[in-house]
Scaffold this motif. Structure first.
Motif, PDB file in Angstrom:
ATOM      1  N   ASP A   7      15.968  16.996  30.116  1.00  0.00           N
ATOM      2  CA  ASP A   7      16.614  15.695  30.301  1.00  0.00           C
ATOM      3  C   ASP A   7      17.159  15.129  28.990  1.00  0.00           C
ATOM      4  N   GLU A   8      17.002  15.884  27.875  1.00  0.00           N
ATOM      5  CA  GLU A   8      17.500  15.428  26.577  1.00  0.00           C
ATOM      6  C   GLU A   8      18.445  16.425  25.908  1.00  0.00           C
ATOM      7  N   VAL A   9      18.382  17.676  26.314  1.00  0.00           N
ATOM      8  CA  VAL A   9      19.121  18.737  25.636  1.00  0.00           C
ATOM      9  C   VAL A   9      20.002  19.483  26.634  1.00  0.00           C
ATOM     10  N   ALA A  10      21.257  19.695  26.265  1.00  0.00           N
ATOM     11  CA  ALA A  10      22.138  20.514  27.092  1.00  0.00           C
ATOM     12  C   ALA A  10      21.712  21.967  26.916  1.00  0.00           C
ATOM     13  N   ARG A  11      21.559  22.662  28.032  1.00  0.00           N
ATOM     14  CA  ARG A  11      21.169  24.069  28.008  1.00  0.00           C
ATOM     15  C   ARG A  11      22.352  24.904  28.465  1.00  0.00           C
ATOM     16  N   VAL A  12      22.693  25.906  27.646  1.00  0.00           N
ATOM     17  CA  VAL A  12      23.895  26.690  27.896  1.00  0.00           C
ATOM     18  C   VAL A  12      23.565  28.174  27.787  1.00  0.00           C
ATOM     19  N   ILE A  13      24.112  28.956  28.697  1.00  0.00           N
ATOM     20  CA  ILE A  13      24.000  30.413  28.614  1.00  0.00           C
ATOM     21  C   ILE A  13      25.409  30.988  28.572  1.00  0.00           C
ATOM     22  N   ALA A  14      25.637  31.860  27.601  1.00  0.00           N
ATOM     23  CA  ALA A  14      26.945  32.483  27.447  1.00  0.00           C
ATOM     24  C   ALA A  14      26.957  33.804  28.213  1.00  0.00           C
ATOM     25  N   HIS A  15      27.897  33.906  29.148  1.00  0.00           N
ATOM     26  CA  HIS A  15      28.025  35.121  29.953  1.00  0.00           C
ATOM     27  C   HIS A  15      29.387  35.101  30.625  1.00  0.00           C
ATOM     28  N   PRO A  25      33.130  30.377  35.269  1.00  0.00           N
ATOM     29  CA  PRO A  25      32.249  29.609  34.387  1.00  0.00           C
ATOM     30  C   PRO A  25      33.049  28.548  33.638  1.00  0.00           C
ATOM     31  N   ILE A  26      32.363  27.541  33.164  1.00  0.00           N
ATOM     32  CA  ILE A  26      33.020  26.465  32.430  1.00  0.00           C
ATOM     33  C   ILE A  26      33.189  26.849  30.968  1.00  0.00           C
ATOM     34  N   ARG A  27      33.950  26.061  30.249  1.00  0.00           N
ATOM     35  CA  ARG A  27      34.114  26.236  28.807  1.00  0.00           C
ATOM     36  C   ARG A  27      33.137  25.306  28.094  1.00  0.00           C
ATOM     37  N   MET A  28      32.886  25.568  26.831  1.00  0.00           N
ATOM     38  CA  MET A  28      31.910  24.778  26.067  1.00  0.00           C
ATOM     39  C   MET A  28      32.256  23.291  26.105  1.00  0.00           C
ATOM     40  N   ARG A  29      33.522  22.936  26.021  1.00  0.00           N
ATOM     41  CA  ARG A  29      33.914  21.517  25.987  1.00  0.00           C
ATOM     42  C   ARG A  29      33.623  20.803  27.309  1.00  0.00           C
ATOM     43  N   GLU A  30      33.329  21.557  28.381  1.00  0.00           N
ATOM     44  CA  GLU A  30      33.089  20.973  29.695  1.00  0.00           C
ATOM     45  C   GLU A  30      31.604  20.833  30.033  1.00  0.00           C
ATOM     46  N   ILE A  44      21.944  20.673  21.813  1.00  0.00           N
ATOM     47  CA  ILE A  44      22.292  21.788  22.681  1.00  0.00           C
ATOM     48  C   ILE A  44      21.478  23.015  22.298  1.00  0.00           C
ATOM     49  N   VAL A  45      21.082  23.794  23.282  1.00  0.00           N
ATOM     50  CA  VAL A  45      20.449  25.092  23.054  1.00  0.00           C
ATOM     51  C   VAL A  45      21.316  26.133  23.761  1.00  0.00           C
ATOM     52  N   ILE A  46      21.571  27.235  23.055  1.00  0.00           N
ATOM     53  CA  ILE A  46      22.462  28.259  23.578  1.00  0.00           C
ATOM     54  C   ILE A  46      21.701  29.571  23.704  1.00  0.00           C
ATOM     55  N   ALA A  47      21.776  30.183  24.885  1.00  0.00           N
ATOM     56  CA  ALA A  47      21.188  31.500  25.109  1.00  0.00           C
ATOM     57  C   ALA A  47      22.298  32.540  25.023  1.00  0.00           C
ATOM     58  N   VAL A  48      22.146  33.466  24.082  1.00  0.00           N
ATOM     59  CA  VAL A  48      23.122  34.531  23.898  1.00  0.00           C
ATOM     60  C   VAL A  48      22.427  35.846  24.215  1.00  0.00           C
ATOM     61  N   PHE A  68      20.172  25.909  32.836  1.00  0.00           N
ATOM     62  CA  PHE A  68      21.217  26.356  31.927  1.00  0.00           C
ATOM     63  C   PHE A  68      22.567  26.353  32.635  1.00  0.00           C
ATOM     64  N   GLN A  69      23.591  25.902  31.930  1.00  0.00           N
ATOM     65  CA  GLN A  69      24.959  25.905  32.429  1.00  0.00           C
ATOM     66  C   GLN A  69      25.645  27.150  31.891  1.00  0.00           C
ATOM     67  N   GLN A  70      26.234  27.931  32.766  1.00  0.00           N
ATOM     68  CA  GLN A  70      26.907  29.150  32.336  1.00  0.00           C
ATOM     69  C   GLN A  70      28.281  28.812  31.784  1.00  0.00           C
ATOM     70  N   ILE A  71      28.536  29.300  30.558  1.00  0.00           N
ATOM     71  CA  ILE A  71      29.849  29.103  29.944  1.00  0.00           C
ATOM     72  C   ILE A  71      30.474  30.453  29.646  1.00  0.00           C
ATOM     73  N   THR A  72      31.764  30.430  29.417  1.00  0.00           N
ATOM     74  CA  THR A  72      32.491  31.633  29.037  1.00  0.00           C
ATOM     75  C   THR A  72      33.354  31.320  27.819  1.00  0.00           C
ATOM     76  N   MET A  73      33.660  32.362  27.075  1.00  0.00           N
ATOM     77  CA  MET A  73      34.589  32.216  25.955  1.00  0.00           C
ATOM     78  C   MET A  73      35.860  33.008  26.232  1.00  0.00           C
ATOM     79  N   GLY A  74      36.083  33.325  27.500  1.00  0.00           N
ATOM     80  CA  GLY A  74      37.285  34.058  27.865  1.00  0.00           C
ATOM     81  C   GLY A  74      36.946  35.417  28.442  1.00  0.00           C
ATOM     82  N   THR A  75      37.960  36.260  28.509  1.00  0.00           N
ATOM     83  CA  THR A  75      37.798  37.549  29.178  1.00  0.00           C
ATOM     84  C   THR A  75      37.257  38.644  28.265  1.00  0.00           C
ATOM     85  N   ARG A  76      37.333  38.459  26.973  1.00  0.00           N
ATOM     86  CA  ARG A  76      36.863  39.487  26.045  1.00  0.00           C
ATOM     87  C   ARG A  76      35.343  39.492  25.960  1.00  0.00           C
TER      88      ARG A  76
END
Length: 105
Positions: A7-15, A25-30, A44-48, A68-76
């Motif tokens: 409830d205090e930290v954004a949780r993000v997983i990159a995939h 998936p959403i982008r980091m800015r979203e 923010i905490v990021i799972a890579v 965790f919210q799934q984010i993407t950095m594109g197709t690569r």
């Protein structure tokens, strides 16, 4: 949950987009930052994952259950060391933007 309360930290997983996933998936800015005091800096905490990616569906479902919210950095697909530097840069930028304008959260 004790060190990084959901409830205090954004949780993000990159995939990249999951197998059979309809919505991309959403982008980091979203990402959504949970209700926080507007005077505090956003956190923010990021799972890579490994270079082979997270195991589907087990690991990705587990992270989703943990908020965790799934984010993407594109197709690569990036090597882990490159992905970490890129994600930290994006996280720094989005946290600075959210600090400057708390109404965006």
């Amino acid at each position: 949950d004790i060190l990084l309360p959901p409830d205090e930290v954004a949780r993000v997983i990159a995939h990249p987009q999951r197998v059979g996933q309809v919505d991309p998936p959403i982008r980091m800015r979203e990402i959504h930052f949970p209700g926080r005091d507007s005077k505090a800096n956003p956190s923010i905490v990021i799972a890579v994952g490994p270079e082979g990616g997270w195991e589907e569906p087990y690991e990705l479902d587990m992270f989703e259950r943990l908020g965790f919210q799934q984010i993407t950095m594109g197709t690569r697909v990036l090597r882990s060391d490159v992905a970490v530097v890129s994600l930290l840069s994006l996280a720094h930028e989005v946290c600075n933007e959210k600090s400057a304008d708390p109404s965006e959260i």
